[in-house]
Write a protein that holds these residues in place. Sequence first.
Motif, short mmCIF file in Angstrom:
data_model
loop_
_atom_site.label_atom_id
_atom_site.label_comp_id
_atom_site.label_asym_id
_atom_site.label_seq_id
_atom_site.Cartn_x
_atom_site.Cartn_y
_atom_site.Cartn_z
N GLN A 117 0.74 -1.37 -0.10
CA GLN A 117 -0.32 -0.03 0.05
C GLN A 117 0.98 1.04 -0.13
O GLN A 117 1.80 1.60 0.95
CB GLN A 117 -0.98 0.12 1.22
N LYS A 118 0.71 2.24 -1.23
CA LYS A 118 1.12 3.59 -0.97
C LYS A 118 0.74 4.30 -0.32
O LYS A 118 -0.92 5.16 -1.00
CB LYS A 118 1.43 3.67 -2.68
N ILE A 119 0.82 4.82 1.07
CA ILE A 119 -0.09 5.67 1.33
C ILE A 119 1.29 6.55 1.46
O ILE A 119 2.52 6.82 1.61
CB ILE A 119 -0.06 5.05 2.98
N VAL A 120 0.43 8.53 1.40
CA VAL A 120 1.41 9.59 1.42
C VAL A 120 0.99 10.16 2.91
O VAL A 120 -0.55 9.93 3.26
CB VAL A 120 0.94 10.33 0.33
N ILE A 121 2.02 10.39 3.68
CA ILE A 121 1.07 11.84 4.86
C ILE A 121 1.80 13.07 4.45
O ILE A 121 3.18 13.58 4.09
CB ILE A 121 1.82 11.29 5.88
N ALA A 122 0.63 13.64 4.23
CA ALA A 122 0.51 15.02 3.83
C ALA A 122 0.65 16.37 5.17
O ALA A 122 -0.23 15.73 5.89
CB ALA A 122 -0.76 15.59 2.61
N GLY A 123 1.84 16.61 5.59
CA GLY A 123 1.73 17.28 6.61
C GLY A 123 2.09 16.95 7.73
O GLY A 123 2.24 15.92 8.35
N TYR A 124 3.38 17.46 8.32
CA TYR A 124 4.74 16.49 9.01
C TYR A 124 5.12 17.51 10.13
O TYR A 124 5.59 17.43 10.37
CB TYR A 124 6.10 16.01 8.37
N GLY A 125 4.28 17.60 11.41
CA GLY A 125 3.87 18.51 12.58
C GLY A 125 3.66 16.82 12.82
O GLY A 125 4.14 15.76 13.22
N PRO A 126 3.20 17.67 14.72
CA PRO A 126 3.21 16.39 15.63
C PRO A 126 1.87 15.34 15.27
O PRO A 126 2.75 13.98 15.12
CB PRO A 126 2.84 17.19 16.76
N ASP A 150 4.10 4.43 -9.13
CA ASP A 150 2.75 3.55 -8.57
C ASP A 150 2.08 4.96 -8.54
O ASP A 150 2.75 5.65 -7.64
CB ASP A 150 2.84 2.35 -8.23
N PRO A 151 0.26 4.45 -8.37
CA PRO A 151 -0.27 5.63 -7.93
C PRO A 151 -0.10 5.17 -6.27
O PRO A 151 -0.35 4.15 -5.66
CB PRO A 151 -1.34 5.20 -8.30
N VAL A 152 -0.76 6.89 -5.54
CA VAL A 152 -1.39 6.21 -4.40
C VAL A 152 -1.97 5.86 -4.22
O VAL A 152 -3.96 5.95 -4.18
CB VAL A 152 -0.76 7.89 -3.83
N ASP A 153 -2.37 5.30 -3.04
CA ASP A 153 -3.66 4.32 -2.88
C ASP A 153 -4.50 5.39 -1.65
O ASP A 153 -5.26 5.25 -1.60
CB ASP A 153 -3.18 3.22 -1.88
N GLY A 154 -3.81 6.02 -0.90
CA GLY A 154 -4.21 6.98 0.44
C GLY A 154 -3.69 7.99 1.22
O GLY A 154 -2.30 7.69 0.66
N VAL A 155 -4.24 8.58 1.16
CA VAL A 155 -3.71 9.99 2.66
C VAL A 155 -4.68 10.06 3.26
O VAL A 155 -5.80 10.49 2.94
CB VAL A 155 -3.81 11.67 1.03
N VAL A 156 -2.62 10.01 4.51
CA VAL A 156 -3.87 10.85 5.51
C VAL A 156 -2.76 12.56 5.28
O VAL A 156 -2.05 12.57 5.57
CB VAL A 156 -2.73 9.84 6.84
N LEU A 180 -8.00 9.99 4.77
CA LEU A 180 -8.12 10.41 6.00
C LEU A 180 -8.11 10.82 7.09
O LEU A 180 -6.53 11.29 6.38
CB LEU A 180 -7.41 8.73 6.27
N ILE A 181 -8.77 12.18 7.19
CA ILE A 181 -8.37 13.49 7.47
C ILE A 181 -8.47 13.74 9.24
O ILE A 181 -9.28 12.89 10.01
CB ILE A 181 -9.19 14.76 6.90
N LYS A 182 -6.67 13.46 9.60
CA LYS A 182 -6.70 13.96 11.31
C LYS A 182 -6.76 15.24 11.56
O LYS A 182 -6.76 15.37 12.85
CB LYS A 182 -5.56 13.11 11.18
N SER A 183 -6.67 16.06 9.92
CA SER A 183 -6.95 17.89 10.68
C SER A 183 -8.20 18.12 11.43
O SER A 183 -9.00 17.17 11.00
CB SER A 183 -6.46 18.47 9.45
N PRO A 219 -10.49 13.19 13.66
CA PRO A 219 -9.71 14.70 13.57
C PRO A 219 -8.86 13.95 15.42
O PRO A 219 -8.74 12.97 15.93
CB PRO A 219 -10.67 15.61 14.18
N GLU A 220 -7.40 13.80 15.22
CA GLU A 220 -6.22 13.87 16.01
C GLU A 220 -6.32 15.39 17.11
O GLU A 220 -5.74 16.34 16.46
CB GLU A 220 -5.45 12.98 15.18
N PHE A 221 -5.73 15.29 18.37
CA PHE A 221 -5.46 16.00 18.76
C PHE A 221 -4.43 15.25 20.26
O PHE A 221 -4.50 14.35 20.52
CB PHE A 221 -6.57 16.79 19.57
N LEU A 222 -3.24 15.80 19.38
CA LEU A 222 -2.21 15.48 20.64
C LEU A 222 -1.68 16.80 21.40
O LEU A 222 -1.15 18.14 20.64
CB LEU A 222 -0.56 14.78 19.93
N ALA A 223 -1.20 16.30 22.74
CA ALA A 223 -1.57 16.98 23.70
C ALA A 223 0.04 17.23 24.31
O ALA A 223 1.26 16.38 23.96
CB ALA A 223 -1.82 17.93 24.66
#
Length: 108
Positions: free
Chosen positions: A2-11, A45-51, A82-85, A104-108
């Motif tokens: 599975q080719k997964i991209v993580i868009a946004g590389y903050g916490p 190859d095409p991307v399967d998903g983007v977080v 998958l939107i974690k924002s 959505p995710e919140f990390l403190a």
Amino acid sequence: MQKIVIAGYGPVGQAIEAALKKHQGVDLYIDDPFKGYNYDPNVGDPVDGVVVCVATPMNDAGCCERKNIEAVFEKYGYVKYLIKSAVTPDILEVNDHLDITVSPEFLA
């Protein structure tokens, strides 16, 4: 694989990477131009998903700013998201043609 991209590389993006890289069968790619990670979805190859872990700061109207999320949608097109924002429900209405899951995710 599975080719997964993580868009946004903050916490949040970094936490997602730490969790996913433990799994076999997943090729991870980081896309965060503000931090020097520029992934080109047109190569290989095409991307399967983007977080989606991009920033969504409050705008002048008191809502989450959507421009970073919209930029990800524009860049990757019709893939699974998958939107974690933090987002408001209208992001789904405006983009109902896309395959979007919001958790959505919140990390403190």
